[in-house]
Enzyme design. Structure first.
Site, PDB file in Angstrom:
ATOM      1  CG  ASN A 124      -2.165   0.861   1.082  1.00  0.00           C
ATOM      2  OD1 ASN A 124      -2.549   1.309  -0.145  1.00  0.00           O
ATOM      3  ND2 ASN A 124      -2.583   1.539   2.254  1.00  0.00           N
ATOM      4  NE  ARG A 129       5.691   7.381   3.038  1.00  0.00           N
ATOM      5  CZ  ARG A 129       4.962   6.435   3.685  1.00  0.00           C
ATOM      6  NH1 ARG A 129       4.035   5.557   3.131  1.00  0.00           N
ATOM      7  NH2 ARG A 129       5.126   6.590   4.948  1.00  0.00           N
ATOM      8  NE  ARG A 174       3.662   0.367   3.960  1.00  0.00           N
ATOM      9  CZ  ARG A 174       3.205   1.828   4.072  1.00  0.00           C
ATOM     10  NH1 ARG A 174       3.685   2.494   5.172  1.00  0.00           N
ATOM     11  NH2 ARG A 174       2.129   2.076   3.391  1.00  0.00           N
ATOM     12  CE  LYS A 216       3.452  -7.344  -5.338  1.00  0.00           C
ATOM     13  NZ  LYS A 216       4.441  -6.308  -4.656  1.00  0.00           N
ATOM     14  N   PRO A 233       3.726 -12.819  -8.555  1.00  0.00           N
ATOM     15  CG  PRO A 233       5.608 -11.467  -7.666  1.00  0.00           C
ATOM     16  CD  PRO A 233       5.253 -12.508  -8.898  1.00  0.00           C
ATOM     17  CG  ASP A 235       1.431  -5.830  -8.940  1.00  0.00           C
ATOM     18  OD1 ASP A 235       1.053  -6.406  -9.871  1.00  0.00           O
ATOM     19  OD2 ASP A 235       1.840  -4.460  -9.161  1.00  0.00           O
TER      20      ASP A 235
END
Length: 279
Positions: A124, A129, A174, A216, A233, A235
DNA sequence: GTCCAGGCATGCA
DNA sequence: TGCATGCATGGA
């Protein structure tokens, strides 16, 4: 591909299916950047690596032949025949189309702990970033390598820092996931070396015992950090491709043992064509 | 101000 | 099992 050793550099001539820009920009690694003069610099294998590409020639700067053979050949997956694999995967018209646009992505074989941590951070989140958080994690807890660049900190270091100790990197919710991963890896509750010896589904199951690691993230870790090329994966971008072109019954099994390579080409194509439309 | 980002855990049916 | 919702933060 021809390998030449010259003036403490390694020069690869006649490279096929090896494009630095595509390989570093396809979202599998977060610590390589291109400067304005066309040099790529990044941190891997506990050092800074400088490279450059001119057409089908790739130069690795300041590196011995031994180091190239021992560390970087496998890191860039240079012994794998991508032309053959992409040709095999091109039975699928969407992969074929993606390869016609972009054919130089290689799946990097990165450090499993670093990749585990990095893809926990990726959830997310957006790529600029993600890079920023990883860079601050490294400068907070890593060892100095060159200038203000630091190594990726060990699981032990992150574990000792504690959740509160991770506050400066601003990873938000996180942080508790990063800490859980560090705790399990440092204390060998999850043994990354053992995971390497498991089969794909056992390895995935094991990784998913870490908080913040779902399907994922586990697949990314298996693909980029362990070399399980059957990992696919899913996403948001890849799910978009699947919804558009394949439908509900899609299974990555159709791509077999190289599903992860197909995934990466589909991902890159979808992300780039969509972002072009946005401009 | 609002929306979104290489998802996941949680709670509820 | 399947689906909705909150999550920290910062850039667009």
């Amino acid at each position: 591909m021809e390998i030449i050793y010259e003036n403490n550099n390694i020069i690869l001539k006649f490279c096929q299916n090896f494009d630095l820009e595509q390989t570093f920009d396809c979202g599998q690694c977060f610590r390589f950047e291109k400067d304005n003069d066309g040099f790529f610099r990044g941190i891997a294998n506990n050092r800074q690596l400088v490279l450059r590409q001119d057409g089908d020639t790739v130069t690795f700067f300041d590196i011995t032949k031994e180091e190239f053979n021992e560390k970087w050949k496998s890191y860039f997956d240079l012994d794998r025949d991508y032309a053959k694999i992409l040709n095999e995967l091109s039975f699928d018209c969407h992969v074929k189309k993606a390869c016609e646009e972009t054919s130089g992505i290689r799946i990097l074989r990165q450090d499993s702990w670093e990749i585990l941590c990095s893809f926990i951070i990726s959830q997310n989140n957006n790529i600029p970033r993600i890079k920023k958080i990883i860079a601050s994690l490294c400068s907070l807890l890593g060892e100095p390598i060159i200038g203000n660049i630091y190594s990726f900190p060990s699981a032990e270091k992150v574990f000792k820092a504690g959740i509160e100790g991770l506050e400066p990197i601003k990873s938000g919710f996180r942080a508790k996931y990063i800490f859980d991963a560090a705790e399990k890896v440092a204390n060998k509750i999850i043994d990354l070396e053992k995971i390497q010896s498991l089969n794909y589904s056992e390895a995935k199951k094991s990784l998913m015992n870490i908080k913040g690691v779902g399907e994922k993230v586990a697949d990314c870790v298996l693909l980029f950090g362990f070399g399980f090329h059957e990992a696919f994966p899913r996403d948001v971008w890849v799910n978009r491709v699947i919804e558009k072109h394949y439908g509900k019954d899609f299974s990555s099994d159709c791509f077999g043992k190289n599903a992860g390579i197909a995934q990466q080409y589909l991902f890159y194509y979808e992300r780039n064509t969509t972002s072009l439309k946005k401009q």
